[in-house]
Scaffold this motif. Sequence first.
Motif, mmCIF file in Angstrom:
data_model
loop_
_atom_site.group_PDB
_atom_site.id
_atom_site.type_symbol
_atom_site.label_atom_id
_atom_site.label_comp_id
_atom_site.label_asym_id
_atom_site.label_seq_id
_atom_site.Cartn_x
_atom_site.Cartn_y
_atom_site.Cartn_z
ATOM 1 N N PRO A 7 56.963 26.079 40.129
ATOM 2 C CA PRO A 7 55.854 26.686 40.874
ATOM 3 C C PRO A 7 54.866 27.131 39.856
ATOM 4 C CG PRO A 7 57.628 28.120 40.715
ATOM 5 C CD PRO A 7 58.054 26.946 40.011
ATOM 6 N N ALA A 8 53.619 26.969 40.288
ATOM 7 C CA ALA A 8 52.456 27.351 39.567
ATOM 8 C C ALA A 8 51.244 27.972 40.466
ATOM 9 C CB ALA A 8 51.742 26.391 38.623
ATOM 10 N N ALA A 9 50.299 28.611 39.977
ATOM 11 C CA ALA A 9 49.264 29.039 40.550
ATOM 12 C C ALA A 9 47.926 29.202 39.789
ATOM 13 C CB ALA A 9 49.449 30.613 41.228
ATOM 14 N N THR A 10 46.928 28.878 40.532
ATOM 15 C CA THR A 10 45.433 28.356 39.725
ATOM 16 C C THR A 10 44.520 29.409 40.599
ATOM 17 O OG1 THR A 10 46.300 26.284 39.114
ATOM 18 C CG2 THR A 10 43.910 26.831 39.031
ATOM 19 N N VAL A 11 43.473 29.863 39.891
ATOM 20 C CA VAL A 11 42.391 30.550 40.547
ATOM 21 C C VAL A 11 40.985 29.962 40.452
ATOM 22 C CG1 VAL A 11 41.513 32.802 40.953
ATOM 23 C CG2 VAL A 11 43.710 32.450 40.033
ATOM 24 N N ALA A 68 51.327 35.826 40.472
ATOM 25 C CA ALA A 68 51.193 35.048 39.433
ATOM 26 C C ALA A 68 49.816 34.316 39.114
ATOM 27 C CB ALA A 68 52.067 33.415 39.586
ATOM 28 N N ALA A 69 48.907 34.241 40.356
ATOM 29 C CA ALA A 69 47.534 33.776 40.270
ATOM 30 C C ALA A 69 46.652 34.946 39.509
ATOM 31 C CB ALA A 69 46.932 33.373 41.539
ATOM 32 N N GLN A 70 47.076 36.162 39.849
ATOM 33 C CA GLN A 70 46.449 37.532 39.354
ATOM 34 C C GLN A 70 46.452 37.639 37.900
ATOM 35 O OE1 GLN A 70 47.813 41.323 40.638
ATOM 36 N NE2 GLN A 70 45.915 41.877 40.983
ATOM 37 N N ARG A 71 47.985 37.438 37.618
ATOM 38 C CA ARG A 71 48.513 37.573 36.302
ATOM 39 C C ARG A 71 48.005 36.818 35.455
ATOM 40 N NH1 ARG A 71 51.953 35.087 33.709
ATOM 41 N NH2 ARG A 71 52.885 34.317 35.606
ATOM 42 N N GLU A 72 47.968 35.405 35.755
ATOM 43 C CA GLU A 72 47.443 34.405 34.734
ATOM 44 C C GLU A 72 46.041 34.586 34.542
ATOM 45 O OE1 GLU A 72 48.877 31.881 33.002
ATOM 46 O OE2 GLU A 72 51.005 32.289 33.770
ATOM 47 N N CYS A 73 45.301 34.846 35.627
ATOM 48 C CA CYS A 73 43.901 35.062 35.276
ATOM 49 C C CYS A 73 43.423 36.047 34.457
ATOM 50 C CB CYS A 73 42.867 35.337 36.680
ATOM 51 S SG CYS A 73 41.341 34.785 36.728
ATOM 52 N N LEU A 74 44.338 37.055 34.509
ATOM 53 C CA LEU A 74 44.012 38.250 33.519
ATOM 54 C C LEU A 74 44.277 37.814 31.989
ATOM 55 C CD1 LEU A 74 43.393 41.225 33.082
ATOM 56 C CD2 LEU A 74 45.651 41.931 33.561
ATOM 57 N N GLU A 75 45.567 37.119 31.865
ATOM 58 C CA GLU A 75 46.048 36.595 30.673
ATOM 59 C C GLU A 75 45.268 35.894 29.963
ATOM 60 O OE1 GLU A 75 50.816 37.473 31.516
ATOM 61 O OE2 GLU A 75 50.351 35.786 31.203
ATOM 62 N N GLU A 76 44.822 34.680 30.810
ATOM 63 C CA GLU A 76 44.051 33.379 30.273
ATOM 64 C C GLU A 76 42.548 33.914 30.233
ATOM 65 O OE1 GLU A 76 46.469 29.222 30.898
ATOM 66 O OE2 GLU A 76 44.802 29.776 32.221
ATOM 67 N N ALA A 77 42.053 34.553 31.045
ATOM 68 C CA ALA A 77 40.634 34.898 30.847
ATOM 69 C C ALA A 77 40.100 36.101 30.969
ATOM 70 C CB ALA A 77 39.983 34.150 32.180
ATOM 71 N N GLU A 119 33.160 39.925 30.851
ATOM 72 C CA GLU A 119 34.229 40.394 29.949
ATOM 73 C C GLU A 119 35.152 39.092 29.834
ATOM 74 O OE1 GLU A 119 36.230 41.390 33.882
ATOM 75 O OE2 GLU A 119 34.054 41.598 32.892
ATOM 76 N N ALA A 120 34.845 38.063 30.502
ATOM 77 C CA ALA A 120 35.684 36.716 30.713
ATOM 78 C C ALA A 120 35.731 36.241 29.426
ATOM 79 C CB ALA A 120 35.425 35.899 31.613
ATOM 80 N N VAL A 121 37.009 35.801 29.067
ATOM 81 C CA VAL A 121 37.157 35.123 27.532
ATOM 82 C C VAL A 121 38.273 34.347 27.675
ATOM 83 C CG1 VAL A 121 38.306 37.189 26.431
ATOM 84 C CG2 VAL A 121 36.987 35.457 24.874
ATOM 85 N N ALA A 122 38.325 33.166 27.012
ATOM 86 C CA ALA A 122 39.553 32.369 26.816
ATOM 87 C C ALA A 122 40.580 33.195 25.572
ATOM 88 C CB ALA A 122 39.296 31.111 26.253
#
Length: 233
Positions: A7-11, A68-77, A119-122
């Motif tokens: 399972p995965a999530a994308t935003v 997961a979508a919320q968390r990944e967006c914070l961690e990646e971006a 503040e978005a950054v890879a």
Amino acid sequence: MTPAVRPAATVVVLRPRSSDDPEPELYMLRRSAKSAFMPDALVFPGGRVEDEDAQAQDEGEDAQFARAAQRECLEEASLALDLAKLRWFDTWTTPSAESRRRFTARFYLTTIAPDQGHEAVADGEETHAGRWASAATILDQWRAEQVDLPPPTLSIMMGLANGHWREWLARPSASAREPILPKVVPLDTSIQIVMPHDPEYAQLPGDTGSVPERVHPLPRRFVRAGKRWVPQS
């Protein structure tokens, strides 16, 4: 052996370009060239659903995907999103011909204000070269073979460029539950992705999925041509 489907999530994060220009831009990331999955492709922030995304055993998988979508967006971006404003609008499953990794990815959509997201950054590890840009600009870069967009990302990008995001924000999540499951087929020296609504889909080898209503406006096939996927009607 066919790899397990994870399972995965994308935003898809949208914001108006300014208070005077309501048309949105979105935030994209380029995956590392060393990545085992979709190397060097331009993608939306996202990743796997992890054990930490379950806060209670009985809360159900829908809450875990959204978290997961919320968390990944914070961690990646480095984008902190409001969980309540995430709208699940699409789902795709990696074809069974994929020999390394397969995912069932839920796609979420959210909007933020024009003065947010600066503040978005890879993260500089799995992703780099983060950017805010309009869907039209990204599609121009794709046509020039400056960026590689995987078929799910390209399909969504074309819909964004046509203004479908307003409809997606109102789409009932129940209509997004059935995943779109393409098939991979060799084509001369290249490969093509065959979508569920293609007339030949059911007879082709590989795992066969249903034909969700939302797949019908999409291209029937995608052909790998040069450095990009090209849709075929």
